[in-house]
Design a protein around this motif. Structure first.
Motif, PDB file in Angstrom:
ATOM      1  N   ILE A 101       2.214   2.155   6.662  1.00  0.00           N
ATOM      2  CA  ILE A 101       2.088   2.772   5.336  1.00  0.00           C
ATOM      3  C   ILE A 101       2.913   4.056   5.281  1.00  0.00           C
ATOM      4  O   ILE A 101       3.608   4.310   4.295  1.00  0.00           O
ATOM      5  CB  ILE A 101       0.607   3.047   5.021  1.00  0.00           C
ATOM      6  CG1 ILE A 101      -0.181   1.741   5.071  1.00  0.00           C
ATOM      7  CG2 ILE A 101       0.455   3.683   3.658  1.00  0.00           C
ATOM      8  CD1 ILE A 101      -1.639   1.878   4.733  1.00  0.00           C
ATOM      9  N   TRP A 102       2.851   4.858   6.335  1.00  0.00           N
ATOM     10  CA  TRP A 102       3.662   6.084   6.386  1.00  0.00           C
ATOM     11  C   TRP A 102       5.135   5.798   6.198  1.00  0.00           C
ATOM     12  O   TRP A 102       5.804   6.404   5.385  1.00  0.00           O
ATOM     13  CB  TRP A 102       3.529   6.745   7.748  1.00  0.00           C
ATOM     14  CG  TRP A 102       2.508   7.788   7.824  1.00  0.00           C
ATOM     15  CD1 TRP A 102       2.079   8.605   6.814  1.00  0.00           C
ATOM     16  CD2 TRP A 102       1.758   8.136   8.988  1.00  0.00           C
ATOM     17  NE1 TRP A 102       1.111   9.435   7.294  1.00  0.00           N
ATOM     18  CE2 TRP A 102       0.897   9.169   8.602  1.00  0.00           C
ATOM     19  CE3 TRP A 102       1.749   7.667  10.284  1.00  0.00           C
ATOM     20  CZ2 TRP A 102       0.018   9.760   9.501  1.00  0.00           C
ATOM     21  CZ3 TRP A 102       0.887   8.259  11.182  1.00  0.00           C
ATOM     22  CH2 TRP A 102       0.019   9.287  10.784  1.00  0.00           C
ATOM     23  N   ALA A 156       0.828  -1.199   0.000  1.00  0.00           N
ATOM     24  CA  ALA A 156       0.000   0.000   0.000  1.00  0.00           C
ATOM     25  C   ALA A 156       0.871   1.260   0.000  1.00  0.00           C
ATOM     26  O   ALA A 156       0.581   2.226  -0.713  1.00  0.00           O
ATOM     27  CB  ALA A 156      -0.929   0.002   1.212  1.00  0.00           C
ATOM     28  N   SER A 162       5.867   4.666   2.659  1.00  0.00           N
ATOM     29  CA  SER A 162       5.686   5.670   1.605  1.00  0.00           C
ATOM     30  C   SER A 162       6.710   6.790   1.752  1.00  0.00           C
ATOM     31  O   SER A 162       7.110   7.397   0.760  1.00  0.00           O
ATOM     32  CB  SER A 162       4.250   6.212   1.609  1.00  0.00           C
ATOM     33  OG  SER A 162       4.034   7.032   2.713  1.00  0.00           O
ATOM     34  N   LEU A 209      -2.050   0.207  11.295  1.00  0.00           N
ATOM     35  CA  LEU A 209      -1.603   0.081   9.902  1.00  0.00           C
ATOM     36  C   LEU A 209      -1.072   1.389   9.305  1.00  0.00           C
ATOM     37  O   LEU A 209      -0.075   1.373   8.585  1.00  0.00           O
ATOM     38  CB  LEU A 209      -2.738  -0.490   9.048  1.00  0.00           C
ATOM     39  CG  LEU A 209      -2.322  -0.908   7.634  1.00  0.00           C
ATOM     40  CD1 LEU A 209      -1.334  -2.058   7.692  1.00  0.00           C
ATOM     41  CD2 LEU A 209      -3.531  -1.307   6.805  1.00  0.00           C
ATOM     42  N   PRO A 210      -1.702   2.555   9.575  1.00  0.00           N
ATOM     43  CA  PRO A 210      -1.167   3.789   8.980  1.00  0.00           C
ATOM     44  C   PRO A 210       0.311   4.033   9.300  1.00  0.00           C
ATOM     45  O   PRO A 210       1.029   4.574   8.454  1.00  0.00           O
ATOM     46  CB  PRO A 210      -2.047   4.882   9.586  1.00  0.00           C
ATOM     47  CG  PRO A 210      -3.334   4.212   9.871  1.00  0.00           C
ATOM     48  CD  PRO A 210      -2.970   2.811  10.272  1.00  0.00           C
ATOM     49  N   PHE A 211       0.780   3.601  10.471  1.00  0.00           N
ATOM     50  CA  PHE A 211       2.201   3.774  10.791  1.00  0.00           C
ATOM     51  C   PHE A 211       3.062   3.067   9.754  1.00  0.00           C
ATOM     52  O   PHE A 211       4.065   3.602   9.281  1.00  0.00           O
ATOM     53  CB  PHE A 211       2.522   3.185  12.175  1.00  0.00           C
ATOM     54  CG  PHE A 211       2.147   4.077  13.317  1.00  0.00           C
ATOM     55  CD1 PHE A 211       2.744   5.317  13.475  1.00  0.00           C
ATOM     56  CD2 PHE A 211       1.205   3.682  14.235  1.00  0.00           C
ATOM     57  CE1 PHE A 211       2.408   6.142  14.525  1.00  0.00           C
ATOM     58  CE2 PHE A 211       0.858   4.503  15.300  1.00  0.00           C
ATOM     59  CZ  PHE A 211       1.458   5.737  15.440  1.00  0.00           C
TER      60      PHE A 211
END
Lengths: 314, 266
Positions: free
Chosen positions: B149-150, B86, B153, B145-147
């Protein structure tokens, strides 16, 4: 002597097979869809939360029947109207909202100089020290940190021990509102610093020197140059701290001793003490609504700040 | 830069206060774990390792710690492939409805933990999956999860797309390009992201509290339950286990990718 087997190693054969399978499953004419395929697993994982939210919405529409202790069959908004007409919930809501605003303000004020020093210092050693001092509590978890505060602030704790040395009678420092807010500030500081630091690192140091050489005092440089340019970091940090402290459970539970409940504690009690699932679900949905409202408001007013994922981060 | 004295003083006084507030609980827990008394008092009663001996014997604590480790491992193993894909997709490609995807993938952060926890509790309860370890791991993965993905990315943003084109131009098929060019470039992000996921899942409290029962209680929940009844130094000794884990992860982060990675302007 080279055999043909060595000339074309086994690893290459495996890779060929993998490549062939990949192009059979996802031919290159689908390549425009590739990024969506890559996002799919993450989207499915987050879908679990969405389904959970739908479940909560569903059970919030059923009233608990006090005679059978089963949720009613028909859909009703009774849980919501009861929440809005109960003074206790307004008190809890107000306490959480006020608390999270105070905690956010304090966190931003104190996180700013910390990240500034961390980003600007010319000493790698100091930077590493500040980073370690930041990550250690961040990685230790809320319960252990709250436990540490119990030891420090308790009636026979370190703080009262120190007060006793200068002849002050023990003071009750725990189980009140300031104790909860204090614990929350300590819990949130690492988040705030980590969200602020990238934004501060993006501000060229020359800008500050230029303002200085044009005669601006450091305070003027700070308010006119650094602060406006740090906005994405302040937005990101403020949002994270606001939403996390608004919805926190452990600090009010441990440092508030049951007398300083936030919304999350009220929700927990509805599910596990009174077993009124519908009521708890309705409260949860209201909290989600308030949280999303706050996030949406900040997003539309200031943009996503350092929270943005992917390409167009500022 | 030659900072004025008043600025230096203001910054250092505030940083000093933050340092004290950040470190005080850790130091006090460390100190309390070595007390020889039966209660935690100040000043401490002297030095002993008796509480460590005590927790080493306690089977329930050891089991709870093992469960926490299992939860963190499951969470990390799920997060690595999903978050990496992602993160790369979000940072490399022009995606239609990119804003919508971003808002959607940020849902784990915008939905309050108590909301996520209760939603997952109802969902897993209906599917009859409560009372097992792996749903807790999945839940910890979703909420953090955002951690991941950050982290990915941010690394992928620094990858020059020409490198991948060059690889393709030299005849590398897509998977080889991914494995030999893209993946090594985002590796720092994958490492820092997975270490974050691991330690956050190890410490996760609220969602574990909602999803565990007496058979699957994790260590943070166990500590929380014990705090409620009575404060004894053995809790401090268990807490030191968490401090040690945190220190280990920080050391790994520093060795593998450097802590400075979190200061990079994005």
């Amino acid at each position: 002597m080279q055999t043909s087997k060595q000339a074309y190693p086994f690893r290459w054969r495996v890779m060929d097979a993998v490549e062939n399978t990949a192009s059979a499953v996802w031919p290159s004419r689908f390549s425009r869809g590739l990024p969506y395929l890559m996002l799919l697993p993450a989207a499915l994982l987050v879908l679990l939360l969405v389904i959970g939210m739908i479940q909560i919405a569903e059970s919030s529409a059923h009233r608990l029947d006090r005679s059978t202790f089963l949720p009613s069959e028909d859909y009703t908004g009774a849980n919501y109207s009861q929440i809005f007409s109960t003074g206790l919930y307004w008190t809890v809501l107000w306490r959480s909202l006020l608390g999270s605003v105070v905690v956010t303000a304090l966190c931003l004020v104190f996180a700013f100089p910390y990240s500034y020093l961390m980003v600007r210092t010319s000493s790698p050693l100091l930077r590493k020290f500040l980073l370690i001092a930041l990550f250690l509590p961040f990685f230790i978890g809320q319960v252990v940190r709250a436990y540490g505060w119990l030891i420090i602030l308790g009636n026979q704790g370190v703080a009262n021990g120190l007060l006793g040395l200068v002849g002050i009678e023990p003071v009750r420092l725990l189980y009140n509102y300031p104790a909860v807010l204090f614990g929350l500030v300590q819990y949130m500081l690492p988040f705030a610093v980590l969200m602020l630091a990238p934004a501060l690192a993006a501000i060229p140091e020359e800008l500050e020197s230029a303002a200085n050489s044009l005669g601006a005092s450091w305070w003027r440089t700070f308010t006119h140059i650094v602060l406006p340019l740090a906005k994405p970091g302040l937005v990101g940090a403020g949002l994270v701290v606001l939403t996390l402290s608004l919805t926190d459970f452990a600090m009010p539970a441990i440092l508030g001793g049951g007398s300083q409940d936030f919304i999350a504690n009220a929700i927990y009690d509805q599910f596990f003490r009174t077993s009124d699932q519908g009521m708890g679900a309705a409260l949860t949905l209201i909290l989600v609504g308030i949280g999303s409202l706050a996030v949406g408001l900040v997003f539309t007013l200031f943009g996503a700040g350092t929270l943005a994922m992917g390409r167009d981060r500022k | 830069m030659n900072a004025p004295l008043s600025k230096t003083i203001v910054i250092w006084v505030m940083v000093g206060m933050v340092l004290i507030v950040l470190s005080a609980p850790t130091l006090v827990v460390l100190g309390a774990s070595f007390t020889s008394g039966n209660i935690i008092a100040f000043p401490p009663d002297g030095f002993s390792l008796q509480w460590y001996a005590k927790i080493a014997m306690a089977a329930d604590l050891r089991d709870a710690f093992m469960r926490s480790l299992a939860v963190a491992t499951i969470c990390t193993l799920i997060a690595i492939p999903i978050g990496t894909l992602a993160g790369i997709a979000l940072s490399k490609y022009a995606i239609r409805f990119e804003k919508t995807f971003q808002v959607y993938l940020l849902l784990p952060f915008t939905i309050p933990l108590i909301g996520s926890g209760i939603g997952l509790m109802l969902l897993f309860g209906q599917m009859g999956m409560l009372g097992q370890i792996w749903p807790i791991g999945v839940a910890c993965c979703v909420i953090n999860l955002p951690f991941m993905i950050w982290a990915v990315s941010a690394s992928a943003g620094g990858l020059d797309p020409d490198l991948e084109l060059a690889a393709a131009n030299c005849g590398a098929p897509p998977i080889s390009t991914f494995l030999h060019v893209t993946l090594p470039a985002v590796m720092p992000g994958v490492i820092s992201g997975s270490l974050l996921m691991f330690i956050l899942a190890l410490n996760e409290f609220l969602v574990s509290l909602l999803l565990t029962d007496a058979r699957t209680v994790t260590l943070p929940v166990q500590i929380y339950n014990s705090i409620r009844s009575i404060i004894t130094p053995d809790l401090a000794a268990i807490s030191v286990v968490f401090i040690a884990c945190a220190a280990l992860v920080i050391a790994l982060l520093d060795r593998l990718v450097g802590l400075d990675i979190f200061l990079k302007s994005k």
